[in-house]
Design a protein around this motif. Structure first.
Motif, PDB file in Angstrom:
ATOM      1  N   TYR A 217      47.450  47.706  33.745  1.00 19.69           N
ATOM      2  CA  TYR A 217      47.183  47.366  35.151  1.00 19.69           C
ATOM      3  C   TYR A 217      48.401  46.769  35.841  1.00 19.69           C
ATOM      4  CZ  TYR A 217      45.815  42.853  33.029  1.00 19.69           C
ATOM      5  OH  TYR A 217      45.774  41.684  32.303  1.00 19.69           O
ATOM      6  N   ALA A 223      53.071  50.657  40.470  1.00 23.29           N
ATOM      7  CA  ALA A 223      52.943  51.997  41.059  1.00 23.29           C
ATOM      8  C   ALA A 223      52.354  51.925  42.463  1.00 23.29           C
ATOM      9  CB  ALA A 223      52.071  52.882  40.168  1.00 23.29           C
ATOM     10  N   LYS A 224      51.615  50.846  42.762  1.00 24.52           N
ATOM     11  CA  LYS A 224      51.052  50.683  44.097  1.00 24.52           C
ATOM     12  C   LYS A 224      52.116  50.302  45.112  1.00 24.52           C
ATOM     13  CE  LYS A 224      47.104  48.152  44.255  1.00 24.52           C
ATOM     14  NZ  LYS A 224      46.178  47.103  43.741  1.00 24.52           N
ATOM     15  N   GLY A 225      53.305  49.950  44.610  1.00 25.35           N
ATOM     16  CA  GLY A 225      54.374  49.565  45.523  1.00 25.35           C
ATOM     17  C   GLY A 225      54.310  48.113  45.940  1.00 25.35           C
ATOM     18  N   LEU A 226      53.688  47.256  45.117  1.00 24.11           N
ATOM     19  CA  LEU A 226      53.673  45.827  45.429  1.00 24.11           C
ATOM     20  C   LEU A 226      55.041  45.231  45.116  1.00 24.11           C
ATOM     21  CD1 LEU A 226      50.261  44.880  43.786  1.00 24.11           C
ATOM     22  CD2 LEU A 226      50.698  45.654  46.107  1.00 24.11           C
ATOM     23  N   ARG A 230      54.788  39.652  43.660  1.00 24.11           N
ATOM     24  CA  ARG A 230      53.329  39.765  43.673  1.00 24.11           C
ATOM     25  C   ARG A 230      52.821  40.322  42.345  1.00 24.11           C
ATOM     26  NH1 ARG A 230      49.532  39.479  47.905  1.00 24.11           N
ATOM     27  NH2 ARG A 230      47.615  40.507  47.263  1.00 24.11           N
TER      28      ARG A 230
ATOM     29  N   ARG B  82      60.229  50.986  46.003  1.00 19.26           N
ATOM     30  CA  ARG B  82      58.938  50.306  46.095  1.00 19.26           C
ATOM     31  C   ARG B  82      58.164  50.767  47.330  1.00 19.26           C
ATOM     32  NH1 ARG B  82      56.846  46.636  48.828  1.00 19.26           N
ATOM     33  NH2 ARG B  82      58.680  45.968  49.957  1.00 19.26           N
ATOM     34  N   ARG B  85      56.686  54.137  46.520  1.00 24.07           N
ATOM     35  CA  ARG B  85      55.589  54.090  45.545  1.00 24.07           C
ATOM     36  C   ARG B  85      54.286  53.710  46.241  1.00 24.07           C
ATOM     37  NH1 ARG B  85      59.057  51.382  41.548  1.00 24.07           N
ATOM     38  NH2 ARG B  85      58.317  49.377  42.289  1.00 24.07           N
ATOM     39  N   GLY B  86      53.271  54.466  45.993  1.00 21.29           N
ATOM     40  CA  GLY B  86      51.974  54.128  46.571  1.00 21.29           C
ATOM     41  C   GLY B  86      51.754  54.761  47.928  1.00 21.29           C
ATOM     42  N   MET B  91      50.264  57.401  41.909  1.00 19.82           N
ATOM     43  CA  MET B  91      50.023  57.819  40.526  1.00 19.82           C
ATOM     44  C   MET B  91      48.599  57.521  40.094  1.00 19.82           C
ATOM     45  SD  MET B  91      53.456  56.920  38.398  1.00 19.82           S
ATOM     46  CE  MET B  91      53.272  58.214  37.192  1.00 19.82           C
ATOM     47  N   LEU B 100      42.967  49.432  35.949  1.00 24.45           N
ATOM     48  CA  LEU B 100      42.528  48.591  37.065  1.00 24.45           C
ATOM     49  C   LEU B 100      42.587  47.142  36.598  1.00 24.45           C
ATOM     50  CD1 LEU B 100      39.467  50.694  38.245  1.00 24.45           C
ATOM     51  CD2 LEU B 100      41.448  50.163  39.637  1.00 24.45           C
ATOM     52  N   TRP B 108      39.077  45.108  46.641  1.00 26.11           N
ATOM     53  CA  TRP B 108      40.233  44.230  46.872  1.00 26.11           C
ATOM     54  C   TRP B 108      41.516  44.921  46.447  1.00 26.11           C
ATOM     55  CZ3 TRP B 108      44.208  41.993  44.184  1.00 26.11           C
ATOM     56  CH2 TRP B 108      44.825  40.878  44.757  1.00 26.11           C
ATOM     57  N   GLN B 109      41.440  45.637  45.307  1.00 27.51           N
ATOM     58  CA  GLN B 109      42.646  46.278  44.772  1.00 27.51           C
ATOM     59  C   GLN B 109      43.110  47.422  45.671  1.00 27.51           C
ATOM     60  OE1 GLN B 109      42.852  46.765  40.474  1.00 27.51           O
ATOM     61  NE2 GLN B 109      41.032  45.528  40.209  1.00 27.51           N
ATOM     62  N   ILE B 110      42.154  48.086  46.328  1.00 31.64           N
ATOM     63  CA  ILE B 110      42.539  49.144  47.267  1.00 31.64           C
ATOM     64  C   ILE B 110      43.105  48.518  48.542  1.00 31.64           C
ATOM     65  CG2 ILE B 110      41.703  51.115  48.596  1.00 31.64           C
ATOM     66  CD1 ILE B 110      39.550  51.509  46.471  1.00 31.64           C
ATOM     67  N   GLU B 112      44.535  45.682  48.858  1.00 32.67           N
ATOM     68  CA  GLU B 112      45.856  45.118  48.574  1.00 32.67           C
ATOM     69  C   GLU B 112      46.949  46.160  48.745  1.00 32.67           C
ATOM     70  OE1 GLU B 112      46.763  44.425  44.478  1.00 32.67           O
ATOM     71  OE2 GLU B 112      47.935  42.628  44.942  1.00 32.67           O
ATOM     72  N   MET B 113      46.653  47.375  48.271  1.00 32.98           N
ATOM     73  CA  MET B 113      47.642  48.453  48.352  1.00 32.98           C
ATOM     74  C   MET B 113      47.876  48.861  49.806  1.00 32.98           C
ATOM     75  SD  MET B 113      48.084  51.748  46.290  1.00 32.98           S
ATOM     76  CE  MET B 113      48.383  53.367  46.906  1.00 32.98           C
ATOM     77  N   ALA B 116      49.906  46.201  51.458  1.00 34.05           N
ATOM     78  CA  ALA B 116      51.292  46.110  50.985  1.00 34.05           C
ATOM     79  C   ALA B 116      52.196  47.059  51.777  1.00 34.05           C
ATOM     80  CB  ALA B 116      51.366  46.431  49.498  1.00 34.05           C
ATOM     81  N   HIS B 117      51.653  48.179  52.227  1.00 31.08           N
ATOM     82  CA  HIS B 117      52.490  49.155  52.926  1.00 31.08           C
ATOM     83  C   HIS B 117      52.288  49.136  54.435  1.00 31.08           C
ATOM     84  CE1 HIS B 117      54.065  51.010  49.302  1.00 31.08           C
ATOM     85  NE2 HIS B 117      52.861  50.868  48.781  1.00 31.08           N
ATOM     86  N   MET B 162      40.361  54.946  40.992  1.00 37.35           N
ATOM     87  CA  MET B 162      41.820  55.113  40.914  1.00 37.35           C
ATOM     88  C   MET B 162      42.273  56.227  41.859  1.00 37.35           C
ATOM     89  SD  MET B 162      43.531  53.051  38.937  1.00 37.35           S
ATOM     90  CE  MET B 162      45.081  53.879  38.566  1.00 37.35           C
ATOM     91  N   MET B 165      42.248  55.021  45.325  1.00 34.93           N
ATOM     92  CA  MET B 165      43.417  54.184  45.569  1.00 34.93           C
ATOM     93  C   MET B 165      44.660  55.040  45.776  1.00 34.93           C
ATOM     94  SD  MET B 165      44.857  51.153  43.165  1.00 34.93           S
ATOM     95  CE  MET B 165      43.316  50.421  42.791  1.00 34.93           C
TER      96      MET B 165
END
Lengths: 319, 345
Positions: A217, A223-226, A230, B82, B85-86, B91, B100, B108-110, B112-113, B116-117, B162, B165
């Protein structure tokens, strides 16, 4: 959750009973002749016997044990054989110094250990990692009294020679009465105690963090680009903290009553010193009182850790 | 210009046992809406190649070029990479449970992504988008499941999450690294269908990494077969399945359970083990396991060369030796005999 807490509290009472009974039995098996000590070296056999009778020590073992249990259960810890004062108030007098000592040191070692641990995990085999490894080894291998004496020598004696009087060891002063003096007296003991323990936390955090950072994870988070920050803190440290916090709870509880050396060297009148003097004098009620208190802290700290776990990790359910 | 053009990608790692040459020169390209399958055994370098493109292989020594919309991914600063990515390339990984974060809610994890962008997006809007995405990938009651933790999802649902996401920011390229390997066969088919449908809907390029040729049978436009860190065959899907040239590809095809075959239809395994990547075999890396080894194969490495139009293979066998039929086997056998005679002459 509610049932879990009830069950754990009942279990805690069982632990307290077992611990205090064991100590009670052990003290009875190897009695220090407290009545002779109170009476003095020249007292007659009759005086000694009278004192013995007054303390109730001539009663059969089971009767003594029963009255101890009954009194303890009703919240009465009895009176000190030596000073005749209430055990509860003796402990209450000494507790603030020890609590402040442990909690102040705890903040230092928790923050210090986690920071160093994270930094050495993210830059493994770097300069900081190597330097911290050396300090960890020193911290783990140096005897507590030596560390305390070295700190005293440097920060009190040497600094005093140079005209700096920042640290003044001495008796505990309440932070409410005199905050400046409180800090002057506590900082060195905090450092001495924290230095002993911070090493364990650095290692623990580093190991836990390295494990977590190799998890899938964490790769996902990257991979999410964080941002790397973070990834390390929000995703890595959050997961790595769980074992560290468990250890923290247990250590906090167990330290109440085992800071004897630190208190002795710095002259703090805390629970540790009370333990020391009561054991030397054979002051059974005080020994038992402090034992119960320490066990209580450990039980409560464990309960808090277990409840805290269910908040830290949603996969843990308290049933 | 293609969306992604990878040229002569090389990746190696220094280990205490020596230098591991995980990828030894891979070239491919992919366009929007296309699907490229990368196939190979464990350790063939298929995952390392794509993770290196994304900058996810710390400590690797990397060579070659990887142009994404004309910009080289391999020379970008970590921060430039970076940002890609995403949002531009996302990926999907093999094991959806461990991929996950166990301590955060799926939604939340989605969110967050997305944040982030696109820092300007409000939390509520990002959450709404997460719910839409979960619904789109077929998670029932997405407005409620968005607040579930990963352990409350089944394996298939986790992989759907996934995928949701991965699609969140409408990327141009999705790299799916063995996305169905950890799932049941029935769930596998559902997930592959879903990926195919979403890929068409969003016109995304898809790189599908797998060790199972069966997985990409209905999915890939082109297939790249890798062995010991090198591409050994690269062609379109039909040619690969019906007219394979490289003996390794032919071996992989024979080891797929056909399903239609009778009780006596046995699988034919490829004998031997994948080679060490610290000291790969001389000549053709596959020669120790190949049924058609000629003297030339041991000393001279075959280049990836055209054997037909849009069909390239790294094997010394004659160009016309393509397919799985008995006649082709004969043809291969004769070529081997002749190769040995020439060598002894």
């Amino acid at each position: 959750m509610f049932r879990f807490i009830i069950r754990r509290l009942l279990f805690g009472i069982l632990v307290l009973w077992l611990v205090s009974s064991t100590v009670f039995g052990l003290l009875h098996l190897s009695p220090t002749p407290v009545e002779k000590m109170i009476a003095g070296p020249r007292a007659s056999a009759a005086t000694v016997a009278l004192i013995r009778h007054n303390l109730g020590l001539d009663r059969p073992f089971l009767i003594q044990y029963w009255s101890f249990l009954k009194n303890t259960f009703t919240g009465d810890l009895g009176y000190s054989y030596v000073t005749q004062s209430k055990v509860a108030s003796l402990i209450a007098d000494r507790l603030p110094a020890t609590l402040w000592l442990v909690f102040g040191a705890a903040v230092l070692w928790f923050v210090g250990g986690i920071t160093t641990g994270v930094l050495s995990a993210t830059k493994a085999r770097g300069l900081l990692d190597r330097v911290s490894t050396v300090f960890v080894l020193i911290g783990l291998s140096i005897p507590p009294f030596l560390m305390a004496l070295l700190l005293l020598f440097l920060f009190f004696t040497k600094f005093g020679d140079w005209g700096i009087h920042l640290f003044q060891p001495g008796q505990y002063v309440s932070p409410l009465a005199d905050p400046t003096m409180f800090l002057q007296r506590m900082i060195l003991p905090w450092l001495a105690l924290a230095f002993l323990i911070v090493a364990t936390y650095t290692r623990l955090t580093r190991g836990s963090m390295m494990d977590v950072l190799s998890e899938d994870y964490i790769r996902t988070a990257r991979a999410k680009g964080l941002s790397e920050r973070r990834v390390v803190y929000r995703h890595g440290l959050r997961a790595a903290l769980t074992p560290v916090i468990t250890q923290f709870g247990v250590d906090l509880g167990a330290l109440i009553g085992s800071t004897i050396v630190t208190e002795k060297v710095f002259g703090l009148q805390g629970i540790g010193q009370l333990v020391y003097s009561s054991i030397v004098q054979g002051d059974t009620p005080v020994i038992l009182g402090v034992t119960l208190l320490t066990a209580l802290f450990v039980v409560v700290a464990n309960l808090i850790v277990d409840i805290g776990y269910s908040f830290l990790d949603p996969r843990v359910r308290l049933d | 210009m293609s969306l992604l053009e990878v040229t002569d990608l090389k990746v190696s790692f220094n280990t205490s046992d020596g230098v591991v040459q995980a990828v030894r020169g891979v070239t491919f390209s992919i366009d929007r809406g296309q699907t490229l399958g990368i196939v190979g055994e464990s350790g063939s370098g298929k995952s390392v190649s794509t993770q290196t493109l994304m900058g996810l292989t710390p400590g690797a020594k990397v060579g070659g070029q990887a142009l994404f919309e004309g910009q080289d991914l391999l020379t970008m600063t970590p921060d430039q990479l970076r940002r890609i990515r995403g949002s531009q390339i996302s990926m999907i990984f093999q094991d959806p449970l461990s991929s996950l974060h166990p301590l955060y809610k799926v939604g939340w994890q989605i969110v967050e992504m997305i944040k982030a962008h696109e820092p300007g997006v409000s939390k509520a809007a990002a959450r709404k988008r997460a719910i839409e995405l979960l619904g789109m990938v077929g998670i029932p009651q997405p407005d409620r499941r968005v607040d579930d933790f990963p352990h409350q999802f089944s394996g298939g649902m986790r992989q759907r999450a996934m995928i949701a996401m991965a699609l969140a920011l409408n990327p141009k390229l999705i790299i799916a690294d063995e996305p169905t390997t950890a799932l049941d066969a029935t769930v596998q088919a559902q997930i592959l269908d879903l990926m195919l449908r979403l890929q068409r809907e969003f016109d995304t390029a898809l790189i599908m990494i797998t060790h199972d040729l069966g997985v990409i049978a209905d999915l890939a436009d082109d297939v790249l077969v890798m062995y010991a860190g090198k591409p050994v065959e690269h062609t379109d899907r039909r040619t690969l399945y019906y007219r394979p040239h490289h003996p390794y590809t032919a071996g992989l095809l024979r080891s797929i359970p056909s399903g239609s075959g009778g009780r006596n239809d046995r699988l034919v395994p490829i004998p031997g083990q994948p080679p060490s990547l610290i000291s790969p075999p001389s000549g053709c890396s596959f020669h120790p396991r190949c049924a058609y080894t000629m003297d030339r194969c041991v000393v001279e490495e075959p280049p990836l060369r055209p054997v037909a139009d849009r069909h390239r293979s790294a094997c010394w066998l004659p160009d016309e030796a393509v397919g799985l039929s008995a006649e082709v086997e004969n043809l291969r056998g004769m070529a081997v005999d002749q190769g040995r005679k020439e060598a002894s002459a």
